[in-house]
Scaffold this active site. Structure first.
Site, PDB file in Angstrom:
ATOM      1  N   CYS A 121       0.799  -1.225   0.000  1.00 18.14           N
ATOM      2  CA  CYS A 121       0.000   0.000   0.000  1.00 18.14           C
ATOM      3  C   CYS A 121       0.833   1.278   0.000  1.00 18.14           C
ATOM      4  CB  CYS A 121      -0.972  -0.002   1.184  1.00 18.14           C
ATOM      5  SG  CYS A 121      -2.229  -1.301   1.068  1.00 18.14           S
ATOM      6  N   HIS A 263      -2.972   6.624   5.268  1.00 19.75           N
ATOM      7  CA  HIS A 263      -3.502   5.395   4.671  1.00 19.75           C
ATOM      8  C   HIS A 263      -4.574   4.806   5.592  1.00 19.75           C
ATOM      9  CE1 HIS A 263      -3.952   1.801   2.423  1.00 19.75           C
ATOM     10  NE2 HIS A 263      -3.545   1.041   3.419  1.00 19.75           N
ATOM     11  N   ASN A 293     -10.843   0.403   1.597  1.00 20.15           N
ATOM     12  CA  ASN A 293      -9.383   0.493   1.579  1.00 20.15           C
ATOM     13  C   ASN A 293      -8.907   0.315   0.142  1.00 20.15           C
ATOM     14  OD1 ASN A 293      -6.639   0.127   1.749  1.00 20.15           O
ATOM     15  ND2 ASN A 293      -6.716  -1.631   3.133  1.00 20.15           N
TER      16      ASN A 293
END
Length: 336
Positions: A121, A263, A293
């Site tokens: 990510c 994030h 997400n």
């Protein structure tokens, strides 16, 4: 020269799937073989996610990146020929080989050098790091950093028991999406701080094993596997030092930033992190409940949202806080 983020755009597939629909699908696909039936509302209660985006069957990760890239080029009045480097920074990919950046460039009609950056990510954030370094050293002047995330292709729907449901749970938070940023050489402003760290001993906590040399062909390894609690503990064990040090070295506080993009995995964990770091709630751009997400597209989605809402603009400082499997942490400060 500094590297300035000149434009940002995000692309989200039209189709959305609610958390209730996720639970219903797990139940439907598992029940026929006497498998696990998740407790109703558990996904939303545990994550704060109401909906996530799912790409069409005929779409690829590259298509999501291309849609965002076309938007960001249009915002600057540019054609693909106007960029001199393309970086695809994503946890997802169209193929093992070649680099998905080639596929993105072909679809855009770009003829510049390209490469992929892959770090879960934090892939997009590392893409910005590379663009920043290459511009500051004079190797490039205008870099397109893009991502296309397609995690819906790796969600386990048929679950045999509670243990397997827990192992697959991270997949139920994930959402498809694309994002792009145009990074240009500028005499001032731009990216002025960046730092990265890793706790690589914890790499086994969250994985998507298929396709590499460990598990090249077994379909059982094509699903996300992870322990959300252990991931959270690993991040917290890594400590907030990388983020607090960033403030100390720049002499800034979180109030000095128009937006602090973090994030976002689940709402409870976002609140824990916000509290630990002392980030004011009004500096966050909370996209998680309606968009899920979005993996590496999370940070640019937040920035694009904040720009669209007028929460930041030219001359404002923005912060990006990255967290990724591996385990990786990153922080980047910029003046727009």
């Amino acid at each position: 020269m500094r590297a300035r983020i000149a434009a940002v755009a995000a692309y989200l597939p039209e189709r959305t799937v609610t958390s209730a629909e996720v639970e219903a699908r797990v139940t439907a696909e598992s029940a026929a073989d006497g498998g696990y039936r998740p407790h109703p509302t558990i996904v939303e209660r545990m994550t704060g996610i109401r909906a996530r985006h799912v790409m069409r069957d005929d779409e690829q990760a590259s298509d999501l990146a291309v849609a965002a890239a076309r938007d960001v080029l249009a915002r600057r009045g540019l054609q693909a020929a106007g960029i001199d480097l393309l970086i695809f920074g994503s946890a997802s990919q169209d193929l093992i080989e070649p680099a998905t950046a080639h596929i993105v460039a072909a679809k855009l009609g770009a003829a510049c050098p390209v490469f992929d950056v892959k770090n879960a990510c934090n892939s997009f954030l590392n893409g910005l790091q590379m663009a920043d370094a290459l511009i500051r050293t004079g190797q490039h002047e205008r870099v397109l950093v893009c991502t296309g995330e397609s995690p819906s292709r790796a969600v386990r729907w048929k679950v045999r028991d509670r243990a397997q449901f827990v192992d697959a749970f991270a997949g139920y938070t994930l959402s498809d999406g694309g994002a792009a940023a145009l990074v240009e050489a500028a005499p001032d402003g731009g990216i002025f701080y960046r730092d990265f760290a890793a706790v690589s001993s914890a790499w086994r906590i969250g994985t998507l094993p298929a396709g590499g040399s460990m598990h090249p062909r077994d379909p059982e390894y094509t699903y996300f596997s992870g322990d959300g609690r252990r991931l959270k503990d690993a991040f917290l064990a890594g400590g907030p030092e990388i983020f607090t040090t960033a403030l100390q070295k720049t002499g800034l506080g979180w109030d000095d930033f128009a937006v602090v993009a973090v994030h976002q995995v689940t709402l409870p964990y976002l609140e824990v992190l916000r509290s630990v770091l002392g980030v004011p709630a009004d500096r966050l751009v909370v996209t998680l409940p309606e968009h899920g997400n979005v993996a590496s597209a999370s940070l640019p989605l937040q920035l694009a949202t904040a720009l669209a809402e007028g929460r930041c603009g030219p001359g404002d400082r923005i912060a990006m806080i990255g967290l990724a499997g591996g385990i990786s942490l990153g922080v980047l400060f910029a003046e727009l």
